[in-house]
Enzyme design. Structure first.
Site, PDB file in Angstrom:
ATOM      1  N   LYS A 222       0.812  -1.227   0.000  1.00  0.00           N
ATOM      2  CA  LYS A 222       0.000   0.000   0.000  1.00  0.00           C
ATOM      3  C   LYS A 222       0.847   1.280   0.000  1.00  0.00           C
ATOM      4  CE  LYS A 222      -4.079  -2.017   2.127  1.00  0.00           C
ATOM      5  NZ  LYS A 222      -5.199  -1.841   3.059  1.00  0.00           N
TER       6      LYS A 222
ATOM      7  N   ARG B  40      -0.917  -0.242  22.327  1.00  0.00           N
ATOM      8  CA  ARG B  40       0.077  -0.888  23.187  1.00  0.00           C
ATOM      9  C   ARG B  40       1.345  -0.047  23.247  1.00  0.00           C
ATOM     10  NH1 ARG B  40       1.868  -6.664  20.991  1.00  0.00           N
ATOM     11  NH2 ARG B  40       2.534  -5.305  19.296  1.00  0.00           N
TER      12      ARG B  40
END
Ligand code: ATR
Length: 277
Positions: free
Chosen positions: A64, A151
């Protein structure tokens, strides 16, 4: 009409099935080919594709970003997101777009139009490529707050650099997100946590989920992720991962063909198909 998907791997993609149905809707014959390109062959294969009679193609992991230097023009949205999932081919020129994030917001708007109001707050879970596209699409809407929990906190802060107009929102740890969960009307899970074969995993605890909240998970295998199951048990409304997949495909198909297609007739059969797998 020739369409394609490039990526590595691509063999398990559902996109040929989806686009075949869209082709049928507009009563056009054509095909949607899967083109698997090994990373060391990328440049050679992309150059070969320039001479193929394609109307357009989709780009998936891991290309991408890598496709961008090969495009003649890139939409402002795709440029800001830094990733392209849809290429329109016209007169030997390639035009890049990104329909992933808007795919999700369009799907959510269709199912839960009342969520899109300026007093509503949104929490995104995850700060990878998917989160970036979705955050970009959310910034175009009128929300009171869009926060990102991840995270790794620095990655959430990094995605939030897209917020050039300084709209309200914070980068949070998962622990902070769990503790302040009752402030959010919409929670969108954008990581791969909970995806088959790790179906029992759940990215955050939903203990403090707000009454009447909507929980959306971009994971679509399994159909009912542990997160969505736990949201349902708390009485929340849920939004399944296949919705984003179908709507990003609809928006890509419409860019290629300038025709309007409908996701609705595909949904039941699509759910059956992913449930069998
Ligand atoms: P994608 O492009 O599919 O979004 P990515 O860029 O690799 O993939 O991002 C993956 C996201 O899932 C990140 O938010 C990642 O968290 P980190 O930034 O801390 O790495 C998150 N993620 C992946 N596995 C995870 C796990 N086991 N627990 C929590 N978060 C996880």
């Amino acid at each position: 009409m020739e369409l394609a998907l490039i990526g590595y791997p691509v063999s398990h993609s559902q996109s040929p099935w989806i686009h075949q149905r869209f082709l049928n809707q507009i009563k056009t014959t054509g095909r949607y080919q899967l083109i698997e390109i090994a990373p060391d062959q990328f440049e050679t294969e992309i150059k070969k594709m320039k001479s193929m009679p394609l109307i357009g193609f989709n780009v998936t992991i891991p290309y991408k970003e890598k496709i961008m230097p090969y495009l003649d023009e890139i939409s402002a949205d795709a440029e800001e997101i830094g990733a392209v999932n849809t290429v329109v081919c016209h007169n030997q020129k390639w035009f890049g777009y990104n329909t992933d994030g808007v795919g999700l917001t369009t799907a959510l708007k269709t199912q839960y139009p009342n969520l899109f109001q300026k007093d509503k707050s949104v929490l995104l879970l995850g700060a990878g490529g998917a989160s970036r596209g979705i955050y970009h699409a959310l910034l175009k809407e009128d929300f009171a707050n869009i926060s990102i929990a991840n995270r790794t906190l620095s990655r959430a802060e990094n995605v939030m650099e897209l917020n050039v107009n300084n709209k309200p929102g914070e980068a949070l740890s998962f622990q902070e997100a769990e503790q302040t969960l009752d402030q959010y009307d919409l929670v969108i899970q954008t990581t791969s946590v909970g995806m088959t074969p790790n179906e029992t995993e759940q990215v955050i605890d939903l203990e403090r989920l707000k009454q009447g909240a909507v929980v959306s998970d971009i994971v679509y295998q399994p159909f009912l992720t542990t997160l969505l199951k736990s949201a349902k048990e708390k009485g929340a409304r849920i939004h399944h991962g296949h919705e984003m997949l179908l709507y990003q495909a609809k928006l890509a198909f419409e860019l290629w063909t300038n025709e309007t297609v409908s996701v609705e007739p595909l949904i039941d059969e699509f759910i059956q198909m992913i449930n069998i797998k």
